[in-house]
Design an enzyme around this catalytic site. Structure first.
Site, PDB file in Angstrom:
ATOM      1  N   ASP A   1      19.717 146.080  83.214  1.00  0.00           N
ATOM      2  CA  ASP A   1      18.557 146.330  84.064  1.00  0.00           C
ATOM      3  C   ASP A   1      17.282 145.858  83.365  1.00  0.00           C
ATOM      4  OD1 ASP A   1      20.137 147.560  85.903  1.00  0.00           O
ATOM      5  OD2 ASP A   1      19.625 149.596  85.290  1.00  0.00           O
TER       6      ASP A   1
ATOM      7  N   GLU B   1      -1.479 171.034  97.779  1.00  0.00           N
ATOM      8  CA  GLU B   1      -2.216 170.529  96.610  1.00  0.00           C
ATOM      9  C   GLU B   1      -1.467 170.769  95.303  1.00  0.00           C
ATOM     10  OE1 GLU B   1      -5.106 168.625  96.866  1.00  0.00           O
ATOM     11  OE2 GLU B   1      -4.468 168.747  98.954  1.00  0.00           O
TER      12      GLU B   1
ATOM     13  N   PRO C   1       1.594 163.597  91.048  1.00  0.00           N
ATOM     14  CA  PRO C   1       0.879 162.368  90.658  1.00  0.00           C
ATOM     15  C   PRO C   1       0.091 162.550  89.356  1.00  0.00           C
ATOM     16  CG  PRO C   1      -0.077 163.336  92.655  1.00  0.00           C
ATOM     17  CD  PRO C   1       1.152 164.118  92.341  1.00  0.00           C
TER      18      PRO C   1
ATOM     19  N   ARG D   1      22.714 157.166  88.621  1.00  0.00           N
ATOM     20  CA  ARG D   1      23.454 155.916  88.387  1.00  0.00           C
ATOM     21  C   ARG D   1      23.721 155.659  86.910  1.00  0.00           C
ATOM     22  NH1 ARG D   1      20.219 151.752  86.976  1.00  0.00           N
ATOM     23  NH2 ARG D   1      21.478 150.058  87.835  1.00  0.00           N
TER      24      ARG D   1
HETATM   25  C1  J9T Z   1       3.279 165.739  95.790  1.00  0.00           C
HETATM   26  O1  J9T Z   1       3.875 164.853  94.882  1.00  0.00           O
HETATM   27  C2  J9T Z   1       3.372 163.617  94.793  1.00  0.00           C
HETATM   28  O2  J9T Z   1       2.493 163.245  95.527  1.00  0.00           O
HETATM   29  C3  J9T Z   1       3.922 162.739  93.723  1.00  0.00           C
HETATM   30  C4  J9T Z   1       4.975 163.155  92.938  1.00  0.00           C
HETATM   31  C5  J9T Z   1       5.416 162.306  91.932  1.00  0.00           C
HETATM   32  N1  J9T Z   1       4.839 161.113  91.724  1.00  0.00           N
HETATM   33  C6  J9T Z   1       3.827 160.718  92.491  1.00  0.00           C
HETATM   34  N2  J9T Z   1       3.274 159.529  92.237  1.00  0.00           N
HETATM   35  C7  J9T Z   1       3.345 161.506  93.521  1.00  0.00           C
END
Ligand code: J9T
Length: 264
Positions: free
Chosen positions: A175, A118, A91, A160
């Site tokens: 798209d 984590e 994230p 794809r």
């Molecule tokens: C553990 O990975 C995630 O939580 C993750 C990975 C890629 N994009 C996200 N928004 C979350």
């Protein structure tokens, strides 16, 4: 394209056996190899994580296990494929987008490293960043339990786009987010038979056979939907790409496009 995935949950990737991606694998367009990270752990418990330095909640994935895993996977293909581009879903990464999907689709070899807990000890990304391109990528502003589902998302978006993976070669071109004519506009609603379903009619214009009117209607719908669902995309539309009709429609919606007016 060769695609390696390292994860403590290889079972997560069974969807890659089916549908478009499954067919591409059968044909040999895609060579997908899923690896169990724990195969490179040495203790009896096959430990892959440890407590974070500096304290805090959760566990961090150990660098030694990741190092051995990546070395083995990369070393195994180096002679024939060179080095992969490494993708770490997190994230905290750069936002994954259609543009990045297109970039990745042009690579001969991708290596996805799925973190749980984590995350992966940061030195892993640093170490391999010196030998290959490493990208930390996020699929959106939310947290998952692990990178596995994010990898499925990225593999489908990339897969794809590979030549010969989509049945209809045009489907990938118009798209919503593909660079081109409708760039920055979402696609409008679509309909098929029957013409009336539970009292709901298909818009007349789509049955008219008038291609010009259909195209205009579709553009109106795309503009309306973009303003309603993605105002930040609509605001970024280049005013030079709008015709008189577009401008009238946006005006009726009281929506302004282009750079923000600094004088007020
Ligand atoms: C553990 O990975 C995630 O939580 C993750 C990975 C890629 N994009 C996200 N928004 C979350």
């Amino acid at each position: 394209m060769r695609l390696d995935i390292i994860s403590i949950f290889p079972e997560y990737f069974s969807p890659l056996d089916v549908s478009l991606i499954g067919k591409a694998r059968e044909r040999g367009t895609l060579d997908v190899r899923v690896h169990q990270l724990r195969d490179w752990a040495h203790d009896v418990h096959r430990t892959v994580d440890d407590t974070p330095y500096g304290g805090g909640p959760g566990m961090v994935m150990k660098p030694e296990v990741w190092g051995e895993a990546i070395d083995a996977v990369v070393g195994g293909g180096a002679a024939s494929h060179g080095t992969p581009r490494m993708i770490v879903p997190t994230p905290s990464g750069r936002p994954f987008s259609q543009e990045i999907a297109q970039e990745l689709a042009a690579e001969p070899w991708l290596l996805f490293a799925c973190g749980r807990y984590e995350g992966i000890d940061s030195r892993v990304m640093h170490e391999y960043g010196a030998r290959m391109r490493v990208d930390e990528l996020s699929i959106g502003d939310y947290v998952l339990a692990g990178g596995e589902v994010a990898v499925l998302v990225m593999v489908e978006a990339v897969g794809r786009l590979l030549p010969g993976v989509l049945g209809n070669a045009h489907s990938a071109v118009d798209d919503s987010f593909a660079p081109g004519a409708m760039r920055n506009l979402l696609e409008g609603p679509v309909y098929t038979k029957p013409p009336v379903w539970r009292g709901h009619e298909v818009p007349d214009v789509l049955l008219s056979g008038h291609h010009g009117k259909v195209a205009r209607w579709r553009r109106d719908q795309a503009l309306r939907r973009t303003v309603a669902n993605r105002p930040e995309l609509a605001a970024a539309i280049d005013p030079a790409t709008l015709d008189k009709h577009d401008r009238k429609l946006l005006d009726d919606l009281a929506f302004r496009v282009g750079p923000e007016d600094m004088a007020h």
